[in-house]
Design an enzyme around this catalytic site. Structure first.
Site, PDB file in Angstrom:
ATOM      1  N   GLU A   1       1.989 -10.615  30.027  1.00  8.46           N
ATOM      2  CA  GLU A   1       3.400 -10.862  30.306  1.00  8.46           C
ATOM      3  C   GLU A   1       4.232 -10.029  29.343  1.00  8.46           C
ATOM      4  O   GLU A   1       4.064 -10.122  28.118  1.00  8.46           O
ATOM      5  CB  GLU A   1       3.789 -12.327  30.187  1.00  8.46           C
TER       6      GLU A   1
ATOM      7  N   ASP B   1       7.344  -3.163  21.010  1.00  8.12           N
ATOM      8  CA  ASP B   1       7.649  -2.641  22.332  1.00  8.12           C
ATOM      9  C   ASP B   1       6.385  -2.528  23.175  1.00  8.12           C
ATOM     10  O   ASP B   1       5.367  -1.994  22.724  1.00  8.12           O
ATOM     11  CB  ASP B   1       8.295  -1.259  22.166  1.00  8.12           C
TER      12      ASP B   1
ATOM     13  N   GLU C   1       6.381  -9.603  23.144  1.00  9.28           N
ATOM     14  CA  GLU C   1       7.762  -9.987  22.875  1.00  9.28           C
ATOM     15  C   GLU C   1       8.127  -9.614  21.434  1.00  9.28           C
ATOM     16  O   GLU C   1       7.456 -10.045  20.500  1.00  9.28           O
ATOM     17  CB  GLU C   1       7.945 -11.496  23.080  1.00  9.28           C
TER      18      GLU C   1
ATOM     19  N   ASP D   1      17.510 -11.449  38.368  1.00  3.02           N
ATOM     20  CA  ASP D   1      18.663 -12.034  39.049  1.00  3.02           C
ATOM     21  C   ASP D   1      19.755 -11.000  39.253  1.00  3.02           C
ATOM     22  O   ASP D   1      20.862 -11.334  39.677  1.00  3.02           O
ATOM     23  CB  ASP D   1      19.218 -13.216  38.244  1.00  3.02           C
TER      24      ASP D   1
ATOM     25  N   ASP E   1      15.580  -7.067  30.514  1.00  2.00           N
ATOM     26  CA  ASP E   1      16.951  -6.625  30.274  1.00  2.00           C
ATOM     27  C   ASP E   1      17.328  -5.613  31.351  1.00  2.00           C
ATOM     28  O   ASP E   1      16.659  -4.594  31.519  1.00  2.00           O
ATOM     29  CB  ASP E   1      17.045  -5.987  28.888  1.00  2.00           C
TER      30      ASP E   1
ATOM     31  N   LYS F   1      24.642  -0.707  32.240  1.00  2.00           N
ATOM     32  CA  LYS F   1      25.426   0.527  32.165  1.00  2.00           C
ATOM     33  C   LYS F   1      24.575   1.719  32.595  1.00  2.00           C
ATOM     34  O   LYS F   1      23.413   1.831  32.206  1.00  2.00           O
ATOM     35  CB  LYS F   1      25.961   0.736  30.754  1.00  2.00           C
TER      36      LYS F   1
END
Length: 241
Positions: A62, A114, A87, A172, A136, A140
């Site tokens: 994950e 990362d 994470e 989402d 994320d 932009k």
């Protein structure tokens, strides 16, 4: 706590921050005592289930597990499988460590930097599945290059996944959903077969909602759930006569 490894300046970071609120004393203690025994070290490449769990077993990754709600649920439901959680955010690491300690889970390992630094260290065809839930979106346009789903990262995922393995992606943000589908369509390594109209609006039967998803729904944003399958490897070319 030092990160598992340091990102080189040439690598793009897919996350926005490492630290937030001050950790609770219990979480800080777990980071100092429990975390070192769970860390995955890319230096040990090639990494597979046998190397980190001592024997063959299904292995799942994950990427960006946040507070660890989904990863913890999956690891609890499948004790025979192994899970790697990636994470960099200390708050999320601390929360997941508390869950691991509470249930005494022994089928989870963590990477605290990362994901791009971990993927090349994974053995070829070592993963049975990958979860990328609410990454994320970097909304932009000038930041789109920092979105995790790209030609290069899909290539690394394909290399490390078994044929037929499932890559699950949830967001989402409609723009990121469209972006991801466009990347998958251009990839020769993954297939998307939704099966029926609007199936991508329905969560997976074994899915555990994340805290972020619950917040998104409260704010009126409907998630997208995509399942992509790692295509079979091409057959070797026949030998010349």
């Amino acid at each position: 706590m030092a990160p598992a490894s340091a990102a080189s300046p040439e690598k793009r970071a897919f996350f926005g921050r490492r630290k937030g609120h001050r950790l609770h004393p219990g979480q800080q203690r777990l980071i100092e005592t429990l975390l070192p025994s769970l860390l995955v070290d890319p230096v040990q490449a090639p990494i597979d289930a046998t190397k980190i769990f001592g024997g063959p077993r299904p292995l799942f990754l994950e990427i960006g597990y946040g507070g660890g709600e989904h990863l913890f649920a999956r690891a609890t439901e499948r004790p025979e499988a192994g899970f790697i959680g990636c994470e960099p955010y200390l708050g999320g690491i601390g929360k997941l460590l508390a869950r691991i300690a509470s249930e005494k889970l022994d089928n989870m390992r963590l990477f605290t930097d990362d994901a791009l630094l971990l993927l090349p260290a994974l053995a070829p065809a070592s993963l049975d599945g990958v979860f990328l839930l609410y990454p994320d979106p970097w909304p932009k346009k000038r930041h789109h290059k920092r979105r995790f789903v790209s030609h290069s990262t899909l290539g690394e995922l394909a290399r490390s996944m078994k044929p037929g393995g499932e890559f699950r992606f949830a967001t989402d943000i409609e723009d990121y959903a469209n972006w991801t589908l466009a990347q998958i369509v251009r990839s020769s390594d993954f297939a998307w077969s939704p099966g029926r109209p609007r199936a991508w609006r329905e969560p997976w039967p074994d899915y555990a909602p994340t805290r972020y998803e619950q917040k998104a729904r409260q704010q009126g944003r409907a998630p997208f759930y995509f399942s992509f399958s790692r295509r079979p490897l091409p057959a070797p070319a026949p030998e010349a006569i």
